[in-house]
Design a protein around this motif. Structure first.
Motif, PDB file in Angstrom:
ATOM      1  N   GLU A 190       2.528  37.590   7.199  1.00 47.02           N
ATOM      2  CA  GLU A 190       2.011  36.971   5.740  1.00 47.02           C
ATOM      3  C   GLU A 190       2.606  35.661   5.628  1.00 47.02           C
ATOM      4  OE1 GLU A 190       1.926  39.680   2.548  1.00 47.02           O
ATOM      5  OE2 GLU A 190       0.602  41.251   3.753  1.00 47.02           O
ATOM      6  N   PHE A 191       3.976  35.714   5.551  1.00 49.55           N
ATOM      7  CA  PHE A 191       4.525  34.418   5.179  1.00 49.55           C
ATOM      8  C   PHE A 191       4.196  33.489   6.125  1.00 49.55           C
ATOM      9  CE2 PHE A 191       8.335  31.694   5.625  1.00 49.55           C
ATOM     10  CZ  PHE A 191       8.195  31.008   4.425  1.00 49.55           C
ATOM     11  N   GLU A 192       4.411  33.858   7.523  1.00 53.51           N
ATOM     12  CA  GLU A 192       4.194  32.838   8.862  1.00 53.51           C
ATOM     13  C   GLU A 192       2.595  32.299   8.644  1.00 53.51           C
ATOM     14  OE1 GLU A 192       4.955  34.640  12.565  1.00 53.51           O
ATOM     15  OE2 GLU A 192       7.030  34.940  11.990  1.00 53.51           O
ATOM     16  N   ALA A 193       1.614  32.986   8.099  1.00 50.66           N
ATOM     17  CA  ALA A 193       0.331  32.753   8.183  1.00 50.66           C
ATOM     18  C   ALA A 193       0.469  31.708   6.878  1.00 50.66           C
ATOM     19  CB  ALA A 193      -0.742  33.832   7.876  1.00 50.66           C
ATOM     20  N   TYR A 194       1.113  31.809   5.830  1.00 53.06           N
ATOM     21  CA  TYR A 194       1.253  31.025   4.895  1.00 53.06           C
ATOM     22  C   TYR A 194       1.818  29.794   5.069  1.00 53.06           C
ATOM     23  CZ  TYR A 194       2.601  29.359  -0.018  1.00 53.06           C
ATOM     24  OH  TYR A 194       2.952  28.410  -0.965  1.00 53.06           O
ATOM     25  N   ALA A 195       3.112  29.795   5.670  1.00 52.18           N
ATOM     26  CA  ALA A 195       3.678  28.792   5.964  1.00 52.18           C
ATOM     27  C   ALA A 195       2.802  27.609   6.946  1.00 52.18           C
ATOM     28  CB  ALA A 195       4.813  28.861   6.797  1.00 52.18           C
ATOM     29  N   ARG A 196       2.169  28.260   7.776  1.00 45.42           N
ATOM     30  CA  ARG A 196       0.830  27.601   8.897  1.00 45.42           C
ATOM     31  C   ARG A 196      -0.232  26.879   7.903  1.00 45.42           C
ATOM     32  NH1 ARG A 196       0.994  31.421  12.354  1.00 45.42           N
ATOM     33  NH2 ARG A 196      -0.629  32.670  11.378  1.00 45.42           N
ATOM     34  N   GLU A 197      -0.600  27.864   7.033  1.00 44.94           N
ATOM     35  CA  GLU A 197      -1.743  27.241   6.136  1.00 44.94           C
ATOM     36  C   GLU A 197      -1.094  25.745   5.356  1.00 44.94           C
ATOM     37  OE1 GLU A 197      -5.086  26.199   4.465  1.00 44.94           O
ATOM     38  OE2 GLU A 197      -4.899  27.553   6.157  1.00 44.94           O
ATOM     39  N   LEU A 198       0.004  25.952   4.812  1.00 47.84           N
ATOM     40  CA  LEU A 198       0.682  25.044   4.246  1.00 47.84           C
ATOM     41  C   LEU A 198       0.971  23.766   5.102  1.00 47.84           C
ATOM     42  CD1 LEU A 198       3.505  26.240   1.820  1.00 47.84           C
ATOM     43  CD2 LEU A 198       1.492  25.398   1.339  1.00 47.84           C
ATOM     44  N   ARG A 199       1.423  24.006   6.223  1.00 47.29           N
ATOM     45  CA  ARG A 199       1.412  22.913   7.074  1.00 47.29           C
ATOM     46  C   ARG A 199       0.071  22.034   7.650  1.00 47.29           C
ATOM     47  NH1 ARG A 199       5.491  26.434   9.541  1.00 47.29           N
ATOM     48  NH2 ARG A 199       3.799  27.236  10.814  1.00 47.29           N
ATOM     49  N   ARG A 200      -0.993  23.115   7.723  1.00 41.72           N
ATOM     50  CA  ARG A 200      -2.049  22.668   8.051  1.00 41.72           C
ATOM     51  C   ARG A 200      -2.791  21.631   6.938  1.00 41.72           C
ATOM     52  NH1 ARG A 200      -6.854  22.402   6.849  1.00 41.72           N
ATOM     53  NH2 ARG A 200      -6.768  23.723   5.277  1.00 41.72           N
ATOM     54  N   ALA A 201      -2.482  22.109   5.578  1.00 38.81           N
ATOM     55  CA  ALA A 201      -2.796  21.355   4.391  1.00 38.81           C
ATOM     56  C   ALA A 201      -2.109  20.054   4.268  1.00 38.81           C
ATOM     57  CB  ALA A 201      -2.770  22.238   3.401  1.00 38.81           C
ATOM     58  N   LYS A 202      -0.881  20.119   4.668  1.00 40.99           N
ATOM     59  CA  LYS A 202      -0.050  18.836   4.451  1.00 40.99           C
ATOM     60  C   LYS A 202      -0.486  17.985   5.686  1.00 40.99           C
ATOM     61  CE  LYS A 202       4.634  17.297   4.962  1.00 40.99           C
ATOM     62  NZ  LYS A 202       5.996  17.524   5.452  1.00 40.99           N
ATOM     63  N   ASP A 203      -0.738  18.264   6.798  1.00 42.57           N
ATOM     64  CA  ASP A 203      -1.012  17.697   7.695  1.00 42.57           C
ATOM     65  C   ASP A 203      -2.669  16.985   7.722  1.00 42.57           C
ATOM     66  OD1 ASP A 203       1.042  18.158   9.357  1.00 42.57           O
ATOM     67  OD2 ASP A 203       0.121  19.677  10.694  1.00 42.57           O
ATOM     68  N   GLN A 204      -3.341  17.807   7.095  1.00 40.44           N
ATOM     69  CA  GLN A 204      -4.917  17.317   6.753  1.00 40.44           C
ATOM     70  C   GLN A 204      -4.664  16.200   5.601  1.00 40.44           C
ATOM     71  OE1 GLN A 204      -7.543  18.391   7.764  1.00 40.44           O
ATOM     72  NE2 GLN A 204      -8.308  16.494   7.161  1.00 40.44           N
ATOM     73  N   GLU A 205      -3.672  16.285   4.534  1.00 40.52           N
ATOM     74  CA  GLU A 205      -3.674  15.486   3.588  1.00 40.52           C
ATOM     75  C   GLU A 205      -2.963  14.330   4.052  1.00 40.52           C
ATOM     76  OE1 GLU A 205      -0.423  14.652  -0.166  1.00 40.52           O
ATOM     77  OE2 GLU A 205      -1.148  16.514   0.385  1.00 40.52           O
ATOM     78  N   GLU A 206      -2.145  14.409   5.185  1.00 42.03           N
ATOM     79  CA  GLU A 206      -1.477  12.831   5.884  1.00 42.03           C
ATOM     80  C   GLU A 206      -2.688  12.382   6.751  1.00 42.03           C
ATOM     81  OE1 GLU A 206       1.877  14.295   8.036  1.00 42.03           O
ATOM     82  OE2 GLU A 206       3.059  14.511   6.375  1.00 42.03           O
ATOM     83  N   PHE A 207      -3.259  13.176   7.097  1.00 40.27           N
ATOM     84  CA  PHE A 207      -4.439  12.415   8.101  1.00 40.27           C
ATOM     85  C   PHE A 207      -5.423  11.820   7.057  1.00 40.27           C
ATOM     86  CE2 PHE A 207      -8.647  12.958  10.171  1.00 40.27           C
ATOM     87  CZ  PHE A 207      -8.406  12.188  11.248  1.00 40.27           C
ATOM     88  N   ASP A 208      -5.960  12.632   6.116  1.00 42.06           N
ATOM     89  CA  ASP A 208      -6.660  11.873   5.126  1.00 42.06           C
ATOM     90  C   ASP A 208      -6.340  10.440   4.525  1.00 42.06           C
ATOM     91  OD1 ASP A 208      -8.513  13.864   5.699  1.00 42.06           O
ATOM     92  OD2 ASP A 208      -7.974  14.935   3.684  1.00 42.06           O
ATOM     93  N   ARG A 209      -4.954  10.405   4.446  1.00 40.66           N
ATOM     94  CA  ARG A 209      -4.132   9.303   3.593  1.00 40.66           C
ATOM     95  C   ARG A 209      -4.310   8.377   4.931  1.00 40.66           C
ATOM     96  NH1 ARG A 209       1.403  10.078   2.769  1.00 40.66           N
ATOM     97  NH2 ARG A 209       0.410  12.277   2.278  1.00 40.66           N
ATOM     98  N   PHE A 210      -3.920   8.637   6.235  1.00 39.91           N
ATOM     99  CA  PHE A 210      -4.049   7.796   7.285  1.00 39.91           C
ATOM    100  C   PHE A 210      -5.467   6.894   7.297  1.00 39.91           C
ATOM    101  CE2 PHE A 210      -5.228   7.150  11.600  1.00 39.91           C
ATOM    102  CZ  PHE A 210      -4.428   5.956  11.993  1.00 39.91           C
ATOM    103  N   MET A 211      -6.493   7.668   7.445  1.00 36.99           N
ATOM    104  CA  MET A 211      -7.747   7.444   7.481  1.00 36.99           C
ATOM    105  C   MET A 211      -8.386   6.406   6.425  1.00 36.99           C
ATOM    106  SD  MET A 211      -8.647   8.300  10.597  1.00 36.99           S
ATOM    107  CE  MET A 211     -10.570   8.058  10.472  1.00 36.99           C
ATOM    108  N   ALA A 212      -7.971   6.819   5.346  1.00 38.75           N
ATOM    109  CA  ALA A 212      -8.176   5.986   4.179  1.00 38.75           C
ATOM    110  C   ALA A 212      -7.358   4.564   4.301  1.00 38.75           C
ATOM    111  CB  ALA A 212      -7.797   6.679   2.783  1.00 38.75           C
ATOM    112  N   SER A 213      -6.295   4.487   4.667  1.00 34.62           N
ATOM    113  CA  SER A 213      -5.468   3.275   4.667  1.00 34.62           C
ATOM    114  C   SER A 213      -6.136   2.474   5.906  1.00 34.62           C
ATOM    115  CB  SER A 213      -4.058   3.512   4.978  1.00 34.62           C
ATOM    116  OG  SER A 213      -3.790   3.963   6.088  1.00 34.62           O
ATOM    117  N   ARG A 214      -6.423   3.418   6.918  1.00 37.70           N
ATOM    118  CA  ARG A 214      -7.182   2.599   8.193  1.00 37.70           C
ATOM    119  C   ARG A 214      -8.338   1.861   7.783  1.00 37.70           C
ATOM    120  NH1 ARG A 214      -9.569   5.046  13.314  1.00 37.70           N
ATOM    121  NH2 ARG A 214      -9.588   3.540  14.752  1.00 37.70           N
TER     122      ARG A 214
END
Length: 142
Positions: free
Chosen positions: A104-128
């Motif tokens: 369960e913790f691994e799934a939670y941590a994986r989801e947190l990483r995915r959310a963080k990656d999505q946020e960074e990607f969205d920020r990159f696309m907005a700045s681009r």
């Protein structure tokens, strides 16, 4: 019989068996075993390392009681044996519970990483997008 007698650079039943198994699993392993059989006596340090590793491996199996992998030996004291079986069952249930919590913790941590990656990607696309919109309005004199 020690592993020094089992695995040595000679055509023994053990080395032939390892060669056949090596070919069945992955053919370069079988070729490596043939090379060891033919030229292994020239590789003194390699032979000592292999013998030490196999001695350690088989010694570990002996110490762990691998002779009876699915059963625990009875002591003759019924009360102690019953208590031990109960405790082992409890520990096994606790181990399963901990493994589930870990998953369960691994799934939670994986989801947190995915959310963080999505946020960074969205920020990159907005700045681009904002950078792409700005330079296109200017002309280069040349």
């Amino acid at each position: 019989m020690s592993s020094h007698a089992l695995i040595r650079p000679a055509w023994t039943p053990a080395t032939i068996g390892l060669m056949v198994v090596g070919f069945m699993i992955y053919w370069p392993l079988g070729l490596a075993m043939i090379a060891y059989i033919l030229w292994g006596d020239r590789l003194e340090t390699f032979r000592h390392d292999v013998n030490r590793s196999t001695d350690r491996f088989f010694g570990g199996l002996k110490r762990s009681g691998a002779g009876m992998p699915f059963a625990t030996p009875r002591t003759g004291n019924v009360a102690f044996d019953d208590w031990r079986e109960t405790e082992l069952a409890r520990l096994d249930a606790e181990r399963r519970r901990l493994m589930e919590a870990s998953a369960e913790f691994e799934a939670y941590a994986r989801e947190l990483r995915r959310a963080k990656d999505q946020e960074e990607f969205d920020r990159f696309m907005a700045s681009r997008r904002s950078n792409a919109a700005g330079p296109s309005n200017t002309t280069i004199d040349g």
